[in-house]
Design a protein around this motif. Sequence first.
Motif, PDB file in Angstrom:
ATOM      1  N   UNK A  44      79.632  57.316  90.172  1.00 27.03           N
ATOM      2  CA  UNK A  44      79.430  55.933  90.602  1.00 27.03           C
ATOM      3  C   UNK A  44      78.302  55.339  89.767  1.00 27.03           C
ATOM      4  N   UNK A  45      78.631  54.314  88.976  1.00 26.50           N
ATOM      5  CA  UNK A  45      77.628  53.681  88.112  1.00 26.50           C
ATOM      6  C   UNK A  45      77.391  52.216  88.442  1.00 26.50           C
ATOM      7  N   UNK A  46      78.081  51.698  89.453  1.00 29.87           N
ATOM      8  CA  UNK A  46      77.882  50.307  89.861  1.00 29.87           C
ATOM      9  C   UNK A  46      79.123  49.455  89.780  1.00 29.87           C
ATOM     10  N   UNK A  47      79.707  49.244  88.583  1.00 29.34           N
ATOM     11  CA  UNK A  47      80.859  48.339  88.487  1.00 29.34           C
ATOM     12  C   UNK A  47      82.099  48.828  89.228  1.00 29.34           C
ATOM     13  N   UNK A  48      82.460  50.097  89.042  1.00 34.03           N
ATOM     14  CA  UNK A  48      83.636  50.633  89.712  1.00 34.03           C
ATOM     15  C   UNK A  48      83.346  50.844  91.184  1.00 34.03           C
ATOM     16  N   UNK A  49      84.274  50.433  92.042  1.00 32.77           N
ATOM     17  CA  UNK A  49      84.024  50.557  93.477  1.00 32.77           C
ATOM     18  C   UNK A  49      84.488  51.914  93.985  1.00 32.77           C
ATOM     19  N   UNK A 101      74.275  44.976  88.858  1.00 26.82           N
ATOM     20  CA  UNK A 101      74.197  46.301  89.464  1.00 26.82           C
ATOM     21  C   UNK A 101      72.817  46.937  89.353  1.00 26.82           C
ATOM     22  N   UNK A 102      71.819  46.171  88.916  1.00 25.18           N
ATOM     23  CA  UNK A 102      70.464  46.691  88.828  1.00 25.18           C
ATOM     24  C   UNK A 102      69.847  46.332  87.499  1.00 25.18           C
ATOM     25  N   UNK A 103      68.704  46.917  87.217  1.00 24.76           N
ATOM     26  CA  UNK A 103      68.035  46.665  85.939  1.00 24.76           C
ATOM     27  C   UNK A 103      67.495  47.970  85.381  1.00 24.76           C
ATOM     28  N   UNK A 104      67.646  48.132  84.092  1.00 23.09           N
ATOM     29  CA  UNK A 104      67.156  49.331  83.422  1.00 23.09           C
ATOM     30  C   UNK A 104      65.640  49.415  83.562  1.00 23.09           C
ATOM     31  N   UNK A 105      65.148  50.606  83.809  1.00 24.12           N
ATOM     32  CA  UNK A 105      63.710  50.783  83.968  1.00 24.12           C
ATOM     33  C   UNK A 105      63.211  50.508  85.376  1.00 24.12           C
ATOM     34  N   UNK A 106      64.129  50.373  86.320  1.00 20.72           N
ATOM     35  CA  UNK A 106      63.755  50.147  87.712  1.00 20.72           C
ATOM     36  C   UNK A 106      62.890  51.305  88.208  1.00 20.72           C
ATOM     37  N   UNK A 107      61.750  50.994  88.787  1.00 21.65           N
ATOM     38  CA  UNK A 107      60.824  52.035  89.232  1.00 21.65           C
ATOM     39  C   UNK A 107      61.101  52.500  90.655  1.00 21.65           C
ATOM     40  N   UNK A 108      62.112  51.939  91.311  1.00 21.70           N
ATOM     41  CA  UNK A 108      62.450  52.354  92.670  1.00 21.70           C
ATOM     42  C   UNK A 108      62.877  53.819  92.691  1.00 21.70           C
ATOM     43  N   UNK A 109      62.281  54.599  93.564  1.00 23.77           N
ATOM     44  CA  UNK A 109      62.582  56.026  93.660  1.00 23.77           C
ATOM     45  C   UNK A 109      63.611  56.245  94.760  1.00 23.77           C
ATOM     46  N   UNK A 152      72.713  58.163  95.039  1.00 23.96           N
ATOM     47  CA  UNK A 152      72.035  58.714  93.862  1.00 23.96           C
ATOM     48  C   UNK A 152      72.095  57.781  92.658  1.00 23.96           C
ATOM     49  N   UNK A 153      72.899  56.728  92.740  1.00 25.33           N
ATOM     50  CA  UNK A 153      72.847  55.690  91.709  1.00 25.33           C
ATOM     51  C   UNK A 153      71.431  55.150  91.566  1.00 25.33           C
ATOM     52  N   UNK A 195      69.622  58.581  87.120  1.00 24.40           N
ATOM     53  CA  UNK A 195      71.077  58.580  87.259  1.00 24.40           C
ATOM     54  C   UNK A 195      71.761  58.035  86.013  1.00 24.40           C
ATOM     55  N   UNK A 196      73.050  58.371  85.890  1.00 22.25           N
ATOM     56  CA  UNK A 196      73.852  57.825  84.797  1.00 22.25           C
ATOM     57  C   UNK A 196      73.905  56.310  84.906  1.00 22.25           C
ATOM     58  N   UNK A 197      74.063  55.815  86.138  1.00 20.86           N
ATOM     59  CA  UNK A 197      74.140  54.369  86.340  1.00 20.86           C
ATOM     60  C   UNK A 197      72.904  53.639  85.858  1.00 20.86           C
ATOM     61  N   UNK A 198      71.729  54.189  86.114  1.00 26.05           N
ATOM     62  CA  UNK A 198      70.488  53.553  85.645  1.00 26.05           C
ATOM     63  C   UNK A 198      70.379  53.632  84.123  1.00 26.05           C
TER      64      UNK A 198
END
Length: 652
Positions: free
Chosen positions: A225-230, A125-133, A106-107, A112-115
């Motif tokens: 889970x937001x990306x940095x923490x494993x 860990x990604x890019x803000x505004x990512x259009x991937x669903x 769900x990240x 999501x909080x991570x996005x």
Amino acid sequence: MLIPFAAALLLATTANAQTQAPQATKVESKYDYKAAFNPVFYNNTGSVYRSASGKPGHQYWQNAANYDIKVSLNDQTHEVKGNVKISYTNNSPDQMDFIWLQLEQNLFNPESIGQAVVPLSNSRYGSSGNEFQGGYKISNVKEHSGNEVKYSIIDTRMRIELPKTLAANGGKVEFSMDFSYIVPAEGADRTGILKTSNGDIYAIAQWYPKVTVYDDVNGWNNLPYTGPGEFYLEYGDFNVEITAPANHIVVMGGELLNPQEVWTKEQLERLNKAKNSDKTVLIRSESEVTNPNSRPQKSTLTWKYRLNNTRDVAWASSKAFIIDAAQINLPSGKKSLAMSAYPKESNGGNAWERSTEYTKASIEYYSKKWMEYPYPVAINVASNVGGMEYPAIVFCGSRARGSSLWGVTDHEFGHIWFPMIVGSNERLYAWMDEGFNTFINDLSTEVFNKGEYHRPRGNRNAMTRMIMNPGLEPVMTTPQGMKERNIGILAYYKPGYAMRILRDEVIGPERFDAAFRKYVDYWAYKHPTPEDFFRVIENETGENLNWFWRSWILNNWQLDQAIDKVEYVDSDPAKGAFISISNLEKMPMPVVIEATTESGKKVRHKLPVQVWENNSTWRFRMNTTEKLSSVKIDPDNVYPDIRPENNVWNTK
């Protein structure tokens, strides 16, 4: 996970070098020995769950989760779809009315909080505004009886309401659910899809709903889970069935239960040969990848795997895989199997054709040094993931070669010990995972193939400016709470440096290594906290190290040792010299001083850290018999002193 050394190296090249200055600028001391050596250190006393000696207590408990997972991979839509059945045992002394799960995919949901918190650009860990669903679709959440249960999903967390209270001290419950998601091409550098000329490579991780850890420290550990923490996971047994196109090869960290159904006869013969070979054996060559006869002639195949007493599973699938393997020799006489899966683009030129050699060497070294490798296989997969670890399988960058491939392979398989065997909480304490691993990687690289890739970077304290930067957060900061640019320093390099200097300069390699092995032994397949680690090292070595943990881990303190004055005893060089030194910053450390006489003779003196236990200045006698030409603190350049210019005195 591997953080490239490039940023660290850039800073290290501009770090302070040891120089001889005629006169150092006078610096006012910040040192407070009452704070550095304050005897009140531990937040908790020993309990029946966690001993004051650092061992698990005589009533230590942890919960368990077993998984039966059946999924299919659609390589046209990039969808993973299937069912998971979870058997959960509550060994805690607490009754439970609900259970929390982690939904890490769900990240990749845009909401999501991570996005929301990822920077606009340049984030691993990604890019803000990512259009991937991305994210899960979940349905048919049922208990063992078949009745549906109530649940709610909050970002990467799922709460299941239990139909009846789950008993303490061994209560068991089973529930299942259907799930599906679209595999992200760029999955926060932990999972993803690599395009190659012969087909996509799927690196599949964080792929099934999993139970959150419930422990005696925090209760439910349900940070999002937001990306940095494993990750922080319970141990259990896994049975996994993966249905994929028949032209794919599916590799998973675990025992393959139906090899005759998924390998060709020739490939199976080669695989059995590899199990008894110290040299790498090709199972499927580059030329065979495009040969349809190198795979069974069916539309789909189901690969059945099992892995017991583990915290997670991951897998990879592709029709592009070259496969090779070799045996791993373990100290007990048992054997495991090193295997590599990579595309033709990664083959040749001192690249992935050596991956199995690296895997074998790394695991054999750590098995002798710390604890025996526990899994039946060790699989290295070339992917678009720069470096990420899972039990018995790792993903490494497909373009890595030479020393970089050795480095990432050794690092990711080092993670088998931290955190796969020693199951610390990576979401909170990245340094207990990445830092310990960085430390053991340093030792492994020194001995691999007679030092083939061991490249001393000159002065060990060349990293001083980087790791002693006053603008850094403390090492004991969650990865989510660090600036992303600081994660490599604070989770990897600084704690790795700290463990090495604690081993080599404070305690000594023999005693430290014995204590470190005990830590692994005490906490294998359990959940230690930082205090448990601190207590084990102190109790095993007999040292009070609260000053060290405060300086390196709990605070971002700096080190500055200085020579104040050199005088001859009774003004007679033949009687020796009195040397006065100061500790000017908050960090205390032992002091190594080398005097060079006019004739070129060198005399060393080492002062224990205890000289700073109730002093900020210290005066001692150096036993020399002639005039001195120079006196230097830290002649081997191992201590991270921020002002090396005041470490030197000379007659000029």
